[in-house]
Design an enzyme around this catalytic site. Structure first.
Site, short mmCIF file in Angstrom:
data_model
loop_
_atom_site.label_atom_id
_atom_site.label_comp_id
_atom_site.label_asym_id
_atom_site.label_seq_id
_atom_site.Cartn_x
_atom_site.Cartn_y
_atom_site.Cartn_z
N CYS B 26 40.66 59.77 25.22
CA CYS B 26 40.63 59.72 23.60
C CYS B 26 38.99 60.04 23.51
O CYS B 26 38.07 60.04 24.39
CB CYS B 26 40.92 58.33 23.16
SG CYS B 26 39.80 57.13 23.68
N CYS B 29 36.50 57.39 24.62
CA CYS B 29 36.18 57.32 26.03
C CYS B 29 35.28 58.50 26.37
O CYS B 29 34.29 58.38 27.17
CB CYS B 29 37.49 57.42 26.98
SG CYS B 29 38.25 55.69 26.58
N CYS B 97 45.56 56.81 25.52
CA CYS B 97 44.41 57.43 26.26
C CYS B 97 44.62 57.15 27.79
O CYS B 97 44.88 55.82 28.12
CB CYS B 97 43.16 56.97 25.74
SG CYS B 97 41.72 57.21 26.78
N CYS B 100 41.38 54.28 28.58
CA CYS B 100 41.42 53.06 27.98
C CYS B 100 42.68 52.44 27.77
O CYS B 100 42.60 51.16 27.27
CB CYS B 100 40.62 52.85 26.72
SG CYS B 100 41.07 53.89 25.42
N ASP B 356 29.76 -5.38 28.00
CA ASP B 356 31.25 -6.12 28.20
C ASP B 356 31.77 -6.35 26.65
O ASP B 356 30.94 -6.45 25.68
CB ASP B 356 30.93 -7.48 28.64
CG ASP B 356 30.65 -7.42 30.31
OD1 ASP B 356 30.83 -6.46 30.83
OD2 ASP B 356 30.12 -8.24 30.81
ZN LIG Z 1 39.99 56.07 25.56
#
Ligand SMILES: [Zn+2]
Lengths: 196, 540
Positions: B26, B29, B97, B100, B356
């Site tokens: 893509c 990327c 893609c 990715c 206590d």
């Molecule tokens: Zn990609």
């Protein structure tokens, strides 16, 4: 130095940070206080006794804390202390191992030694006699009172508190089994009224 | 900014770009593989710009046409394309893609603006990640003015990234933009690029500022069914059972350890060894990553000091065999008021030590903290003041709070430190078996920094280790109680961890010296109050 200053300040009068109201509640009025105070030994423990345990005059107490631990000691009528003579020595070197070496550790005390009701805890030495003090209940031995070695007369003066012999941790079943034969404090007083 | 971006894209070498487009990488990327950083990723026309620039560049370099053609051939049917002067760039967007696995194609900019490239993908993706994020934030009703994004990427995406890189290096390694470069230094990580793509538009949509230190976290978990565990990378042969398999939708969440392992392995494995395990360029895959969005807020910490005026209220809920002891607890009384304000999941209550049940906590109070888990509501200091006021106006009034405030994580460690180092002051009503002279009282009060030896008290010996602890009594003060012979008010200051009741009655002489031994009589304690805890914490 700031620290010393605040220390001095704290010594004069009420502690700091206290509002008037709070400071008042710290100070009880005389009329609110009981004539006799609650005793830690009486209110924190259920008291039990055995008479003539294995031998005449061998009277012991077993004070059971509400958490299940048992404090073992000499009853006022025990032959070793029921006279005017002083105890000369207390010897924990009885049995195969000295009881002072039987240390328990950790939250669970898994390394503690488990002793039987008739197991010896120590030897109490008087002028002309020796007496074996026993566990009375089966359980893990958590500690023995080593102060008695240096100061055996605690048995004459404070047998019911600082002169205790040992602290045991019995399992509930073992406690139920042993306590069936124990006397309550009231029953004990009836059988052995205090000497005049 | 747009012109810089345009310049950056224009400067990309057209051959490798058009190659990557044709094998199904893509546009986002592609920019990553060329090390382009910053806000570029949020630019909505990025994909079409990249394709256009590449087409124009290619048409200017006729000598390269031959090579370019050979890229296109194999994918003829699945390809879309652009033509300029008879030069065309092919791009395959029919599948996610190959690098990715669709992570970037889930991003909003692309889907909205670039119908040409991303038309089909948009059809398939029901909601984009941004819409998913906004939906998730709104659903839980979080209030926030800052946020931070945490991203987790499936291991297979890292493997595929490496495979694309290996392809690039082998085919185009001589390109000046790629020569001698290393994946880990050169390629922009998908996390960084995703943040670049998302954050600006999220800031606008959420009306909040991104701040990596924000307590409000938006976690984006990208998942993919193809896991790396079984691929057989050395050192990454984690068994599937270590991940979490979701029975309902078959989602597999990789354990964090396997992501770290695969990252380490990819950094050191040789090209040859890699090729024997995974093909490069990576194969097409019809299934895109799946996105899980979850939001949470890191612990909200509030601190303060509490006072307790009752002798029948414990610090924390105290149950014995399912039966409640006492009239409730400090923790519950405070939390019942505080907790609902935060619309949170749960809370934890911590205090610096405890008293206590039958001991009151007076003076400046005891420092405590509440750790509120995943609060939806953001409270202001004003709100905290109101919360404090409502605790303090409870009808019963047994518990009050002071200096309630929002605090940082460092307060937690100061509270722990204080627990062992602080000095505490007490006031006790005590009984002595004899009447003490004024001289004796003065001698007693002259004792400073008295060291005592304290065996674990019998009352807690069943559950604590048997030990002898040395403890310091810093000072003592004794007041007669008017109208009585045997009663006194004892004020004292001691080291943290001293058992005061035992210091008074001696616990069978197991705490020594004790009040009785010091005054040569028997001593009993009737009531006890903590009057001050000297700690520089939540004092204002
Ligand atoms: Zn990609």
């Amino acid at each position: 130095m700031g620290e010393t200053d605040s220390l001095n300040e704290k010594e004069n009068g009420a502690p700091p940070h206290l509002s008037e109201l709070q400071a008042n509640t710290l100070y009880p009025s005389a009329s609110d206080l009981p004539p006799e105070p609650p005793r830690a030994v009486l209110s924190n423990y259920d008291r039990f006794f055995v008479i003539d345990f294995m031998k005449g005059g061998h009277d012991q107490y077993i004070y059971r804390h509400n958490n299940g631990l048992c404090v073992i000691g000499l009853a006022p009528s025990h032959i070793a202390v029921d006279n005017d003579a002083s105890v000369i020595a207390v010897d924990f070197n009885v049995g195969k191992r000295s009881r002072t070496e039987m240390k328990a550790s950790g939250k669970r005390k898994s390394d503690a030694c488990v002793l039987e009701p008739t197991s010896a805890l120590c030897k109490v030495v008087c002028n002309n006699a020796e007496y074996i003090i026993r566990c009375c209940v089966r359980g893990a031995l958590l500690e023995v009172n080593e102060r008695l070695v240096k100061d055996p007369t605690l048995l004459n003066t404070k047998a019911a508190s600082e002169g205790y012999i040992a602290i045991m941790m019995p399992r509930p079943a073992d406690w139920n089994k042993a306590s069936a034969s124990f006397l309550t404090a009231a029953e004990y007083l009836k059988r052995k009224p205090p000497r005049q | 900014m747009e012109s810089t971006m345009y310049g950056a894209i224009q400067a990309l070498p057209s051959e490798p770009v058009s190659d990557l487009l044709s094998i199904g990488v893509c546009p986002f990327c592609i920019l990553r593989f060329f090390g382009i950083r910053d806000v570029v990723y949020s630019y909505p026309f990025l994909p079409s710009t990249l394709v256009e620039c590449t087409t124009i560049n290619l048409s200017k370099e006729p000598c390269n046409k031959k090579e370019q053609e050979s890229f296109g051939h194999s994918n003829e049917q699945a390809l879309d394309g652009r033509t300029c002067n008879n030069v065309s760039v092919n791009f395959d967007m029919s599948n996610p893609c190959i690098a990715c696995l669709g992570i970037f194609q889930l991003e909003p900019g692309i889907d909205r603006q670039l119908d040409r490239i991303c038309h089909e993908r948009r059809e398939r993706m029901a909601v984009t990640s941004k819409e998913k994020i906004i939906e998730s934030v709104k659903k839980e009703g979080y209030q926030f003015d800052t946020f931070t994004v945490e991203i987790s990427i499936p291991g297979i995406v890292m493997v595929r990234e490496r495979a694309v890189w290996q392809h690039l290096q082998e085919k185009h390694g001589s390109q000046s933009r790629l020569q001698g470069k290393h994946l880990s230094e050169h390629v922009v990580s998908s996390k960084e690029a995703l943040k670049g793509a998302l954050i600006k538009s999220l800031e606008e949509s959420l009306q909040a500022v991104h701040d990596s230190g924000s307590t409000f976290k938006i976690a984006l978990r990208y998942k993919h069914p193809e896991t790396v565990c079984e691929l057989g990378f050395p050192g990454c042969s984690l068994k599937r059972k270590r991940g979490v398999m979701n029975e309902v939708n078959g989602d597999f969440t990789e354990p964090v350890e396997s992501l770290v392992a695969i990252q380490r392995c990819l950094a050191s494995i040789s090209a040859k060894d890699f090729a024997s395990i995974y093909p490069y360029p990576p194969p097409k895959c019809a299934v895109a990553c799946n996105l899980d969005v979850s939001c949470y807020r890191t612990a909200t910490l509030i601190g303060g000091r509490y006072l307790k005026f009752s002798r029948n209220i414990s610090q924390s809920p105290w149950m014995i065999e399912e039966e409640r002891k006492g009239d409730g607890s400090v923790q519950e009384i405070i939390a019942d008021v505080v907790f609902p304000h935060f619309k949170a999941d749960s809370y934890k209550f911590h205090a610096s030590g405890r008293e206590d049940i039958d001991v009151r906590m007076l003076g400046g109070g005891r420092p405590f903290m509440m750790e509120i888990v995943n609060a939806r509501v953001l409270v202001s200091p004003d709100d905290i003041q109101k919360i404090e006021d409502s605790v303090n106006s409870l009808k019963e009034g047994w518990v009050k709070v002071r200096n309630l405030q929002l605090v940082g994580a460092d307060a937690r460690s100061s509270m722990l430190e204080g627990e062992t180092e602080k000095q505490k002051q007490y006031t006790a009503v005590i009984w002595l078996s004899r009447c003490i002279s004024n001289d004796e009282i003065n001698d007693f009060m002259a004792l400073k920094d008295l060291q005592i030896q304290q065996k674990t008290p019998v009352r807690v010996l069943h559950r604590r280790s048997p030990l002898v602890r040395p403890r310091m009594i810093h000072w003592l003060k004794l007041d007669r109680i008017e109208g009585t012979e045997h009663y006194y008010l004892l004020h004292l200051c001691s080291q943290a961890g001293t058992y005061i009741k035992e210091f008074v009655h001696g616990d069978l002489g197991r705490t020594y010296p004790n009040v009785g031994s010091l005054l040569k009589c028997e001593a009993e304690i009737l009531q006890l109050d903590v009057t001050d805890i000297a700690m520089d914490l939540f004092n204002e």
